[in-house]
Design an enzyme around this catalytic site. Structure first.
Site, PDB file in Angstrom:
ATOM      1  N   GLY A 149     -45.865   4.092  38.659  1.00 44.32           N
ATOM      2  CA  GLY A 149     -45.010   5.053  39.795  1.00 44.32           C
ATOM      3  C   GLY A 149     -44.702   6.020  41.277  1.00 44.32           C
ATOM      4  O   GLY A 149     -46.276   6.515  41.188  1.00 44.32           O
ATOM      5  N   ASP A 175     -46.852  13.020  30.034  1.00 46.75           N
ATOM      6  CA  ASP A 175     -48.131  11.491  29.399  1.00 46.75           C
ATOM      7  C   ASP A 175     -47.177  11.052  28.349  1.00 46.75           C
ATOM      8  O   ASP A 175     -46.808  11.636  27.064  1.00 46.75           O
ATOM      9  CB  ASP A 175     -48.985  11.691  28.635  1.00 46.75           C
ATOM     10  CG  ASP A 175     -49.572  10.485  28.023  1.00 46.75           C
ATOM     11  OD1 ASP A 175     -49.653   9.351  27.316  1.00 46.75           O
ATOM     12  OD2 ASP A 175     -50.738  10.357  28.166  1.00 46.75           O
ATOM     13  N   SER A 208     -40.271  -8.140  27.297  1.00 47.02           N
ATOM     14  CA  SER A 208     -41.055  -9.212  27.376  1.00 47.02           C
ATOM     15  C   SER A 208     -40.420 -10.317  26.366  1.00 47.02           C
ATOM     16  O   SER A 208     -41.239 -10.496  26.211  1.00 47.02           O
ATOM     17  CB  SER A 208     -42.945  -8.407  27.652  1.00 47.02           C
ATOM     18  OG  SER A 208     -43.129  -9.134  28.804  1.00 47.02           O
ATOM     19  N   TYR A 235     -50.918  -7.757  25.813  1.00 46.52           N
ATOM     20  CA  TYR A 235     -49.688  -7.246  26.583  1.00 46.52           C
ATOM     21  C   TYR A 235     -48.179  -7.855  25.302  1.00 46.52           C
ATOM     22  O   TYR A 235     -47.385  -7.401  25.192  1.00 46.52           O
ATOM     23  CB  TYR A 235     -49.340  -7.471  27.848  1.00 46.52           C
ATOM     24  CG  TYR A 235     -47.584  -6.724  28.785  1.00 46.52           C
ATOM     25  CD1 TYR A 235     -47.599  -5.601  28.565  1.00 46.52           C
ATOM     26  CD2 TYR A 235     -47.378  -8.373  29.048  1.00 46.52           C
ATOM     27  CE1 TYR A 235     -46.572  -5.190  29.160  1.00 46.52           C
ATOM     28  CE2 TYR A 235     -45.806  -7.866  29.946  1.00 46.52           C
ATOM     29  CZ  TYR A 235     -46.010  -5.860  29.546  1.00 46.52           C
ATOM     30  OH  TYR A 235     -44.239  -6.063  30.120  1.00 46.52           O
ATOM     31  N   LYS A 254     -45.727  -5.702  23.036  1.00 46.28           N
ATOM     32  CA  LYS A 254     -44.182  -6.383  23.163  1.00 46.28           C
ATOM     33  C   LYS A 254     -43.795  -6.625  21.343  1.00 46.28           C
ATOM     34  O   LYS A 254     -42.288  -5.989  21.973  1.00 46.28           O
ATOM     35  CB  LYS A 254     -44.223  -6.546  24.510  1.00 46.28           C
ATOM     36  CG  LYS A 254     -44.039  -6.128  25.844  1.00 46.28           C
ATOM     37  CD  LYS A 254     -43.457  -4.807  25.791  1.00 46.28           C
ATOM     38  CE  LYS A 254     -43.155  -3.966  27.599  1.00 46.28           C
ATOM     39  NZ  LYS A 254     -43.048  -2.247  26.909  1.00 46.28           N
ATOM     40  N   PHE A 290     -54.096 -18.447  41.790  1.00 44.29           N
ATOM     41  CA  PHE A 290     -54.270 -18.988  40.798  1.00 44.29           C
ATOM     42  C   PHE A 290     -54.197 -20.463  39.306  1.00 44.29           C
ATOM     43  O   PHE A 290     -52.824 -20.631  39.561  1.00 44.29           O
ATOM     44  CB  PHE A 290     -54.608 -18.041  39.561  1.00 44.29           C
ATOM     45  CG  PHE A 290     -54.913 -16.803  39.717  1.00 44.29           C
ATOM     46  CD1 PHE A 290     -55.972 -16.202  40.162  1.00 44.29           C
ATOM     47  CD2 PHE A 290     -53.946 -15.640  40.552  1.00 44.29           C
ATOM     48  CE1 PHE A 290     -56.595 -14.943  40.610  1.00 44.29           C
ATOM     49  CE2 PHE A 290     -54.165 -14.155  41.227  1.00 44.29           C
ATOM     50  CZ  PHE A 290     -55.694 -14.079  41.239  1.00 44.29           C
ATOM     51  N   ARG A 338     -56.031 -17.617  35.513  1.00 45.52           N
ATOM     52  CA  ARG A 338     -56.717 -16.141  34.572  1.00 45.52           C
ATOM     53  C   ARG A 338     -56.580 -16.221  33.160  1.00 45.52           C
ATOM     54  O   ARG A 338     -55.576 -17.560  32.558  1.00 45.52           O
ATOM     55  CB  ARG A 338     -56.170 -15.163  34.867  1.00 45.52           C
ATOM     56  CG  ARG A 338     -55.554 -14.600  36.152  1.00 45.52           C
ATOM     57  CD  ARG A 338     -54.914 -13.558  36.967  1.00 45.52           C
ATOM     58  NE  ARG A 338     -53.118 -14.510  37.362  1.00 45.52           N
ATOM     59  CZ  ARG A 338     -52.209 -14.031  38.273  1.00 45.52           C
ATOM     60  NH1 ARG A 338     -52.891 -12.500  38.791  1.00 45.52           N
ATOM     61  NH2 ARG A 338     -51.507 -14.429  38.442  1.00 45.52           N
ATOM     62  N   GLU A 342     -53.438 -16.556  30.568  1.00 46.74           N
ATOM     63  CA  GLU A 342     -51.634 -17.000  31.133  1.00 46.74           C
ATOM     64  C   GLU A 342     -51.219 -18.392  30.567  1.00 46.74           C
ATOM     65  O   GLU A 342     -52.046 -19.283  30.548  1.00 46.74           O
ATOM     66  CB  GLU A 342     -51.875 -16.999  33.088  1.00 46.74           C
ATOM     67  CG  GLU A 342     -50.831 -17.285  34.089  1.00 46.74           C
ATOM     68  CD  GLU A 342     -51.571 -17.555  35.213  1.00 46.74           C
ATOM     69  OE1 GLU A 342     -51.082 -16.828  36.262  1.00 46.74           O
ATOM     70  OE2 GLU A 342     -52.032 -17.935  34.974  1.00 46.74           O
TER      71      GLU A 342
END
Length: 329
Positions: free
Chosen positions: A37, A52, A115, A139, A143, A200, A266, A269
Protein backbone atom coordinates in the site's frame (compact mmCIF):
# COMPACT_ATOMS: atom_id res chain seq x y z
CA UNK A 1 -19.14 6.67 16.59
CA UNK A 2 -17.18 3.40 16.45
CA UNK A 3 -13.41 3.12 16.63
CA UNK A 4 -12.38 0.70 13.90
CA UNK A 5 -9.09 -0.95 12.96
CA UNK A 6 -8.41 -1.72 9.29
CA UNK A 7 -5.35 -3.83 8.61
CA UNK A 8 -3.96 -3.17 5.16
CA UNK A 9 -5.92 0.08 5.07
CA UNK A 10 -3.45 1.80 2.74
CA UNK A 11 -3.92 -0.83 0.07
CA UNK A 12 -6.33 -1.02 -2.86
CA UNK A 13 -9.46 -2.37 -1.16
CA UNK A 14 -8.54 -1.17 2.33
CA UNK A 15 -8.23 2.47 1.33
CA UNK A 16 -11.69 2.47 -0.27
CA UNK A 17 -13.12 0.82 2.86
CA UNK A 18 -11.49 3.39 5.16
CA UNK A 19 -12.95 6.24 3.12
CA UNK A 20 -16.43 4.71 3.43
CA UNK A 21 -16.04 4.25 7.20
CA UNK A 22 -14.97 7.87 7.59
CA UNK A 23 -18.00 9.03 5.60
CA UNK A 24 -20.30 7.23 8.05
CA UNK A 25 -18.52 8.96 10.94
CA UNK A 26 -16.30 6.20 12.34
CA UNK A 27 -12.83 6.77 13.79
CA UNK A 28 -10.39 4.72 11.73
CA UNK A 29 -7.00 3.30 12.70
CA UNK A 30 -4.96 1.73 9.91
CA UNK A 31 -2.26 -0.85 10.58
CA UNK A 32 -0.06 -1.18 7.51
CA UNK A 33 3.63 -1.76 6.80
CA UNK A 34 3.29 -0.06 3.37
CA UNK A 35 4.87 -3.07 1.65
CA UNK A 36 2.18 -2.95 -1.03
CA UNK A 37 0.00 0.00 0.00
CA UNK A 38 0.92 3.66 0.01
CA UNK A 39 0.52 6.37 2.62
CA UNK A 40 -1.00 8.59 -0.06
CA UNK A 41 -4.04 6.27 -0.12
CA UNK A 42 -4.78 6.92 3.55
CA UNK A 43 -8.36 8.14 3.95
CA UNK A 44 -8.71 11.73 5.22
CA UNK A 45 -9.10 11.69 8.98
CA UNK A 46 -7.75 8.16 9.42
CA UNK A 47 -4.65 7.49 11.51
CA UNK A 48 -1.85 5.32 10.16
CA UNK A 49 0.04 2.99 12.46
CA UNK A 50 3.17 1.72 10.74
CA UNK A 51 3.66 -1.86 11.78
CA UNK A 52 3.84 -5.50 10.78
CA UNK A 53 0.64 -7.54 10.94
CA UNK A 54 2.77 -10.56 11.86
CA UNK A 55 3.99 -8.88 15.08
CA UNK A 56 1.63 -10.31 17.70
CA UNK A 57 2.42 -7.71 20.37
CA UNK A 58 1.75 -4.84 17.98
CA UNK A 59 -1.57 -6.38 16.96
CA UNK A 60 -2.60 -6.91 20.59
CA UNK A 61 -1.77 -3.33 21.47
CA UNK A 62 -3.70 -1.87 18.56
CA UNK A 63 -6.68 -4.19 19.03
CA UNK A 64 -7.03 -3.04 22.64
CA UNK A 65 -7.99 0.43 21.35
CA UNK A 66 -10.83 -0.46 18.98
CA UNK A 67 -14.44 -1.63 18.86
CA UNK A 68 -14.20 -3.63 15.63
CA UNK A 69 -11.63 -4.84 13.09
CA UNK A 70 -11.51 -5.33 9.35
CA UNK A 71 -8.59 -7.62 8.56
CA UNK A 72 -7.49 -7.15 4.95
CA UNK A 73 -3.69 -7.27 5.20
CA UNK A 74 -2.32 -10.14 3.11
CA UNK A 75 0.07 -11.11 0.35
CA UNK A 76 -2.52 -11.65 -2.37
CA UNK A 77 -0.31 -13.40 -4.89
CA UNK A 78 -0.41 -17.02 -6.00
CA UNK A 79 3.03 -16.64 -7.59
CA UNK A 80 4.54 -15.19 -4.41
CA UNK A 81 3.17 -18.19 -2.53
CA UNK A 82 5.16 -20.46 -4.85
CA UNK A 83 8.36 -18.47 -4.39
CA UNK A 84 8.07 -17.79 -0.65
CA UNK A 85 5.78 -20.46 0.77
CA UNK A 86 6.64 -19.94 4.44
CA UNK A 87 6.79 -16.16 4.24
CA UNK A 88 3.35 -15.83 2.68
CA UNK A 89 2.00 -18.38 5.16
CA UNK A 90 3.14 -16.25 8.10
CA UNK A 91 1.40 -13.19 6.70
CA UNK A 92 -1.74 -14.81 5.33
CA UNK A 93 -2.58 -17.38 8.01
CA UNK A 94 -0.41 -17.05 11.11
CA UNK A 95 -1.03 -13.30 11.26
CA UNK A 96 -4.78 -13.87 10.90
CA UNK A 97 -4.72 -16.22 13.88
CA UNK A 98 -2.88 -13.45 15.73
CA UNK A 99 -5.69 -11.02 14.88
CA UNK A 100 -8.33 -13.45 16.17
CA UNK A 101 -6.26 -14.10 19.30
CA UNK A 102 -5.93 -10.37 20.00
CA UNK A 103 -9.65 -9.88 19.41
CA UNK A 104 -10.73 -12.42 22.02
CA UNK A 105 -9.54 -10.35 25.00
CA UNK A 106 -12.40 -7.89 24.48
CA UNK A 107 -14.66 -9.82 22.11
CA UNK A 108 -13.85 -7.48 19.22
CA UNK A 109 -15.73 -8.56 16.07
CA UNK A 110 -13.53 -9.25 13.04
CA UNK A 111 -14.55 -9.15 9.38
CA UNK A 112 -11.75 -10.66 7.35
CA UNK A 113 -10.85 -11.17 3.70
CA UNK A 114 -11.04 -14.70 2.40
CA UNK A 115 -10.83 -15.54 -1.30
CA UNK A 116 -12.43 -17.46 -4.15
CA UNK A 117 -9.09 -19.30 -4.21
CA UNK A 118 -10.48 -21.56 -1.45
CA UNK A 119 -12.66 -23.27 -4.07
CA UNK A 120 -9.81 -24.37 -6.30
CA UNK A 121 -10.82 -26.05 -9.55
CA UNK A 122 -13.28 -28.71 -10.64
CA UNK A 123 -16.37 -27.69 -8.68
CA UNK A 124 -19.78 -27.21 -10.27
CA UNK A 125 -20.27 -23.63 -11.45
CA UNK A 126 -21.39 -21.20 -10.24
CA UNK A 127 -19.63 -21.72 -6.92
CA UNK A 128 -21.74 -21.11 -3.84
CA UNK A 129 -20.80 -21.04 -0.17
CA UNK A 130 -21.54 -24.77 0.18
CA UNK A 131 -19.37 -25.85 -2.78
CA UNK A 132 -16.47 -28.25 -2.23
CA UNK A 133 -13.28 -26.48 -1.18
CA UNK A 134 -10.14 -27.72 -2.95
CA UNK A 135 -7.53 -24.94 -3.01
CA UNK A 136 -4.73 -25.40 -5.53
CA UNK A 137 -2.35 -22.74 -4.23
CA UNK A 138 -0.66 -21.82 -0.97
CA UNK A 139 -2.69 -18.61 -1.01
CA UNK A 140 -5.98 -20.51 -1.31
CA UNK A 141 -4.95 -23.02 1.36
CA UNK A 142 -4.05 -20.22 3.77
CA UNK A 143 -7.35 -18.43 3.13
CA UNK A 144 -9.21 -21.67 3.82
CA UNK A 145 -7.17 -21.95 7.01
CA UNK A 146 -8.33 -18.45 7.97
CA UNK A 147 -11.94 -19.59 7.66
CA UNK A 148 -11.30 -22.69 9.76
CA UNK A 149 -9.55 -20.70 12.48
CA UNK A 150 -12.42 -18.20 12.43
CA UNK A 151 -14.70 -21.09 13.41
CA UNK A 152 -12.29 -21.94 16.24
CA UNK A 153 -12.26 -18.28 17.27
CA UNK A 154 -16.03 -18.32 17.58
CA UNK A 155 -16.61 -21.81 18.98
CA UNK A 156 -13.75 -21.86 21.50
CA UNK A 157 -13.04 -18.20 22.25
CA UNK A 158 -16.35 -16.43 21.55
CA UNK A 159 -14.93 -14.10 18.89
CA UNK A 160 -17.58 -12.96 16.38
CA UNK A 161 -16.32 -13.09 12.79
CA UNK A 162 -17.49 -12.95 9.19
CA UNK A 163 -15.41 -13.92 6.17
CA UNK A 164 -15.80 -12.58 2.65
CA UNK A 165 -14.65 -14.69 -0.28
CA UNK A 166 -13.51 -12.05 -2.75
CA UNK A 167 -13.54 -13.04 -6.39
CA UNK A 168 -11.56 -10.86 -8.85
CA UNK A 169 -11.74 -7.33 -7.48
CA UNK A 170 -10.92 -4.33 -9.69
CA UNK A 171 -11.25 -0.57 -9.74
CA UNK A 172 -9.39 2.70 -9.11
CA UNK A 173 -6.24 2.58 -6.92
CA UNK A 174 -5.25 -0.87 -8.14
CA UNK A 175 -1.76 0.06 -9.25
CA UNK A 176 -0.89 -1.55 -12.62
CA UNK A 177 2.81 -1.19 -11.76
CA UNK A 178 2.49 -3.52 -8.78
CA UNK A 179 3.42 -7.21 -9.20
CA UNK A 180 0.35 -8.00 -7.07
CA UNK A 181 -2.06 -6.11 -9.28
CA UNK A 182 -5.02 -7.69 -11.04
CA UNK A 183 -5.36 -8.34 -14.74
CA UNK A 184 -7.83 -5.50 -15.31
CA UNK A 185 -5.58 -2.70 -14.06
CA UNK A 186 -2.67 -4.06 -16.11
CA UNK A 187 -4.75 -4.49 -19.27
CA UNK A 188 -6.30 -1.02 -18.92
CA UNK A 189 -2.93 0.61 -18.41
CA UNK A 190 -1.28 -1.11 -21.37
CA UNK A 191 -4.13 -0.71 -23.84
CA UNK A 192 -4.63 2.97 -23.19
CA UNK A 193 -0.95 3.39 -24.06
CA UNK A 194 -1.20 1.17 -27.14
CA UNK A 195 0.96 -1.62 -25.71
CA UNK A 196 0.35 -5.37 -26.15
CA UNK A 197 -1.09 -7.43 -23.32
CA UNK A 198 0.32 -10.66 -21.92
CA UNK A 199 -2.13 -13.56 -21.74
CA UNK A 200 -1.13 -16.68 -19.83
CA UNK A 201 -2.34 -19.81 -21.58
CA UNK A 202 -5.00 -19.61 -24.30
CA UNK A 203 -6.96 -16.73 -22.72
CA UNK A 204 -10.17 -18.72 -22.45
CA UNK A 205 -9.94 -19.01 -18.67
CA UNK A 206 -12.86 -17.21 -17.03
CA UNK A 207 -13.18 -15.02 -13.96
CA UNK A 208 -15.89 -13.25 -12.00
CA UNK A 209 -14.84 -9.59 -11.91
CA UNK A 210 -16.35 -7.50 -9.09
CA UNK A 211 -16.01 -3.73 -8.72
CA UNK A 212 -14.30 -2.43 -5.58
CA UNK A 213 -17.33 -0.29 -4.63
CA UNK A 214 -19.44 -3.45 -4.36
CA UNK A 215 -16.74 -5.07 -2.22
CA UNK A 216 -16.76 -2.12 0.18
CA UNK A 217 -20.54 -2.27 0.55
CA UNK A 218 -20.27 -5.97 1.38
CA UNK A 219 -17.55 -5.33 3.95
CA UNK A 220 -19.48 -2.58 5.72
CA UNK A 221 -22.66 -4.66 5.90
CA UNK A 222 -20.85 -7.84 6.93
CA UNK A 223 -19.87 -6.29 10.26
CA UNK A 224 -23.52 -6.47 11.33
CA UNK A 225 -23.44 -10.21 10.65
CA UNK A 226 -20.21 -11.07 12.46
CA UNK A 227 -21.06 -14.00 14.73
CA UNK A 228 -19.52 -16.83 16.70
CA UNK A 229 -20.90 -19.12 13.98
CA UNK A 230 -18.29 -17.60 11.62
CA UNK A 231 -20.38 -17.11 8.47
CA UNK A 232 -18.68 -16.70 5.09
CA UNK A 233 -20.08 -14.90 2.05
CA UNK A 234 -19.18 -14.80 -1.63
CA UNK A 235 -18.43 -11.34 -2.98
CA UNK A 236 -18.99 -11.72 -6.69
CA UNK A 237 -21.36 -10.92 -9.56
CA UNK A 238 -22.29 -14.37 -10.87
CA UNK A 239 -21.06 -13.39 -14.35
CA UNK A 240 -18.10 -15.16 -16.01
CA UNK A 241 -15.82 -13.31 -18.42
CA UNK A 242 -12.91 -14.84 -20.32
CA UNK A 243 -9.56 -13.07 -20.34
CA UNK A 244 -9.75 -12.52 -24.10
CA UNK A 245 -13.32 -11.16 -23.87
CA UNK A 246 -12.13 -8.83 -21.13
CA UNK A 247 -9.34 -7.60 -23.39
CA UNK A 248 -11.79 -6.98 -26.22
CA UNK A 249 -14.09 -4.95 -23.95
CA UNK A 250 -11.23 -2.80 -22.65
CA UNK A 251 -9.95 -2.27 -26.19
CA UNK A 252 -13.40 -1.11 -27.26
CA UNK A 253 -13.55 1.37 -24.38
CA UNK A 254 -10.06 2.60 -25.34
CA UNK A 255 -11.20 3.02 -28.94
CA UNK A 256 -8.72 0.71 -30.59
CA UNK A 257 -7.43 -2.79 -31.31
CA UNK A 258 -5.31 -4.84 -28.95
CA UNK A 259 -2.32 -7.09 -29.49
CA UNK A 260 -1.84 -10.27 -27.46
CA UNK A 261 1.41 -11.97 -26.43
CA UNK A 262 0.63 -15.50 -25.26
CA UNK A 263 2.71 -16.74 -22.34
CA UNK A 264 2.86 -20.23 -20.79
CA UNK A 265 0.02 -21.00 -18.38
CA UNK A 266 0.92 -20.25 -14.76
CA UNK A 267 1.37 -23.01 -12.22
CA UNK A 268 -1.62 -23.44 -9.91
CA UNK A 269 -3.89 -21.14 -11.92
CA UNK A 270 -7.58 -22.01 -11.82
CA UNK A 271 -9.20 -22.51 -15.22
CA UNK A 272 -12.73 -21.27 -14.48
CA UNK A 273 -14.06 -19.30 -11.54
CA UNK A 274 -17.51 -17.74 -11.19
CA UNK A 275 -19.43 -17.34 -7.97
CA UNK A 276 -23.04 -17.44 -6.87
CA UNK A 277 -23.87 -14.10 -5.21
CA UNK A 278 -27.46 -14.82 -4.14
CA UNK A 279 -26.91 -15.79 -0.50
CA UNK A 280 -24.68 -12.81 0.22
CA UNK A 281 -27.08 -10.48 -1.58
CA UNK A 282 -29.97 -11.75 0.53
CA UNK A 283 -28.23 -11.88 3.90
CA UNK A 284 -26.23 -8.66 3.53
CA UNK A 285 -28.96 -6.74 1.73
CA UNK A 286 -26.76 -5.91 -1.26
CA UNK A 287 -28.17 -4.28 -4.37
CA UNK A 288 -27.29 -5.15 -7.97
CA UNK A 289 -23.57 -5.29 -8.70
CA UNK A 290 -21.87 -2.62 -10.80
CA UNK A 291 -21.64 -3.85 -14.38
CA UNK A 292 -18.24 -4.80 -15.78
CA UNK A 293 -18.35 -2.21 -18.56
CA UNK A 294 -19.31 0.56 -16.15
CA UNK A 295 -16.59 -0.43 -13.69
CA UNK A 296 -14.01 -0.58 -16.48
CA UNK A 297 -14.98 2.88 -17.67
CA UNK A 298 -14.51 4.23 -14.14
CA UNK A 299 -11.13 2.54 -13.84
CA UNK A 300 -9.97 3.88 -17.20
CA UNK A 301 -11.08 7.39 -16.23
CA UNK A 302 -8.96 7.14 -13.09
CA UNK A 303 -5.95 6.01 -15.10
CA UNK A 304 -6.41 8.77 -17.67
CA UNK A 305 -6.59 11.34 -14.88
CA UNK A 306 -3.22 10.24 -13.54
CA UNK A 307 -3.88 6.88 -11.92
CA UNK A 308 -1.20 5.99 -9.36
CA UNK A 309 0.31 9.41 -9.99
CA UNK A 310 -2.68 10.91 -8.19
CA UNK A 311 -1.49 9.31 -4.97
CA UNK A 312 0.08 12.37 -3.42
CA UNK A 313 -1.09 14.06 -0.24
CA UNK A 314 -1.15 17.81 0.15
CA UNK A 315 -1.37 17.57 3.91
CA UNK A 316 0.73 15.36 6.19
CA UNK A 317 -1.08 12.18 7.18
CA UNK A 318 -1.45 11.48 10.90
CA UNK A 319 1.03 8.71 11.65
CA UNK A 320 1.87 6.82 14.81
CA UNK A 321 4.83 4.59 14.10
CA UNK A 322 4.86 1.21 15.82
CA UNK A 323 8.61 0.71 15.98
CA UNK A 324 8.80 -2.57 17.89
CA UNK A 325 6.63 -5.00 19.75
CA UNK A 326 4.76 -3.26 22.53
CA UNK A 327 6.37 0.13 21.86
CA UNK A 328 4.80 3.11 20.12
CA UNK A 329 5.72 6.69 19.56
Amino acid sequence: MARILVTGGCGFIGSHLCAALRVQGDQVLVLDDLSTGTEANLAPGATLLLGDISDREVVREVMSEVDACYHLAAIASVERGVQDWMGTHRTNLSATIGVFDAARARGVPVVYASSAAVYGSGGTLPLDEASILRPLSAYGADKLGCEQHARVAGHVHGVPTAGLRFFNVFGPRQDPRSPYSGVISIFCDRMRRGEPIDVFGDGMQTRDFVFVGDVVRALVRAMRHASVTAPVFNVCTGRATSVLALGAMIAELCGGEFAVRHRPARQGEIRHSVGAPEWAQERLGLGPAVGLRSGLATTLSWLRAGGPGLATRKDPAPVRAVVSAGTTR
